[in-house]
Design an enzyme around this catalytic site. Structure first.
Site, PDB file in Angstrom:
ATOM      1  N   ASP A 198       0.819  -1.217   0.000  1.00  0.00           N
ATOM      2  CA  ASP A 198       0.000   0.000   0.000  1.00  0.00           C
ATOM      3  C   ASP A 198       0.850   1.263   0.000  1.00  0.00           C
ATOM      4  O   ASP A 198       0.325   2.363  -0.036  1.00  0.00           O
ATOM      5  CB  ASP A 198      -0.936  -0.008   1.225  1.00  0.00           C
ATOM      6  CG  ASP A 198      -2.105   0.960   1.081  1.00  0.00           C
ATOM      7  OD1 ASP A 198      -2.517   1.231  -0.059  1.00  0.00           O
ATOM      8  OD2 ASP A 198      -2.605   1.449   2.109  1.00  0.00           O
ATOM      9  N   SER A 222      -7.667   5.046  -0.322  1.00  0.00           N
ATOM     10  CA  SER A 222      -7.797   3.778  -1.035  1.00  0.00           C
ATOM     11  C   SER A 222      -9.251   3.306  -1.010  1.00  0.00           C
ATOM     12  O   SER A 222      -9.917   3.382   0.026  1.00  0.00           O
ATOM     13  CB  SER A 222      -6.905   2.716  -0.394  1.00  0.00           C
ATOM     14  OG  SER A 222      -5.551   3.117  -0.419  1.00  0.00           O
ATOM     15  N   GLN A 272      -4.776  -1.158  -7.518  1.00  0.00           N
ATOM     16  CA  GLN A 272      -5.542  -0.383  -6.536  1.00  0.00           C
ATOM     17  C   GLN A 272      -6.272   0.752  -7.239  1.00  0.00           C
ATOM     18  O   GLN A 272      -5.751   1.362  -8.172  1.00  0.00           O
ATOM     19  CB  GLN A 272      -4.605   0.187  -5.469  1.00  0.00           C
ATOM     20  CG  GLN A 272      -5.310   0.894  -4.323  1.00  0.00           C
ATOM     21  CD  GLN A 272      -4.316   1.397  -3.270  1.00  0.00           C
ATOM     22  OE1 GLN A 272      -3.694   2.434  -3.456  1.00  0.00           O
ATOM     23  NE2 GLN A 272      -4.173   0.660  -2.179  1.00  0.00           N
TER      24      GLN A 272
END
Length: 284
Positions: A198, A222, A272
């Site tokens: 991440d 996110s 993502q």
């Protein structure tokens, strides 16, 4: 550095409080939103606890639903959806205050051989030729929130060449490794990689539009996160995170990542989508 790595290990080792019910420790940082990588990694750790050693996680897909509170533990409920001869599937719901903050599905595969190919690692200078994270920030005139620096303390990070700007697909590169040996098993190595996956990914979608990810009026969060593990990473050694963003629009940005080991082997792929919204500040 050794203390920071030990704290990360403790953070990612969830506590069993009942059958298929686990508790993740709160982050050792100031008040604020929980780092998305922490929730994904703890949820994966909870899923792993109900799967035997003969299977390893090969993919995970997660949706972020609500912001987590760093000052509170997170409860993880694991659902054993499927156990087959080759594959097993688990769903995990992460909760705070009785409400879900993340849903994760993970698939596990027994070890077996098959035909293989992989994309080559991009030609990027090695970590020895790249500046350390603090020097790169100073040169760029950027300041990171202290909470962000605290959660990165367990890692040594060296940004690669400057990100592309203006034209073409935005890209950025990061070399990273744990700041001290963790001596992790295969499952924990994958969990640590889920945590690190991440790092900076959705920020790649912002590169052509904002010079500073933390610029006032820029809201980034996110929305979902996916990781495909191609082999077990060795997080004690250098890994290259090559990121690009082929699209952004409608207040969302999409980014992809490829993670390679020092020898150039593709270890994992990441994708993502995130909220990338410019919020107009009210004039006084």
């Amino acid at each position: 550095m050794t203390e920071a790595v030990a704290e990360l290990r403790t953070l990612l080792e969830v506590e069993e409080i009942d059958t298929d019910l686990y508790r993740g420790a709160p982050a050792a940082e100031g008040p604020g939103r929980v780092f998305g990588g922490q929730v994904v990694a703890q949820a994966l750790a909870a899923a792993v606890r109900s799967v035997g050693d003969e299977r390893q996680a090969h993919s995970l897909h997660a949706y972020f639903l609500r912001a987590g509170d760093t000052a509170r533990p997170i409860i993880y409920r694991t659902l054993r959806d499927f156990d087959g001869g080759s594959f097993a599937n688990r769903r995990v719901v992460a909760m705070q205050g009785g409400k879900p903050i993340l849903n994760l599905a993970a698939s596990f595969h027994r070890r077996e051989e098959g035909f293989a190919h992989a994309a080559a690692m991009p030609p990027v200078p090695g970590p020895e030729q790249c500046p350390d994270f603090a020097s790169a920030l100073s040169a760029a005139g950027q300041k990171f929130p202290q909470a962000m620096l605290d959660r990165l303390a367990a890692f040594e990070i060296r940004p690669g060449p400057p990100a592309s700007e203006g034209s073409g697909t935005p890209r950025q590169f990061l070399w990273f490794r744990l700041a001290a040996p963790m001596q992790a098993d295969d499952a924990l190595n994958r969990t640590v990689l889920a945590y690190a996956s991440d790092f900076a990914l959705v920020g790649t979608a912002v590169l052509p539009h904002k010079s500073n990810f933390f610029a006032p009026g820029l809201q980034v969060a996110s929305l979902d996160h996916a990781v495909w593990f191609h082999s077990t990473p060795q997080v004690d050694d250098w890994l290259l995170y090559a990121m690009d963003s082929p699209w952004a629009g409608h207040a969302r940005g999409f980014a992809r990542g490829s993670i390679y080991d020092r020898a150039g082997k593709l270890i994992a792929s990441v994708a993502q989508e995130g909220l990338c919204r410019v919020v107009e500040r009210e004039s006084k």
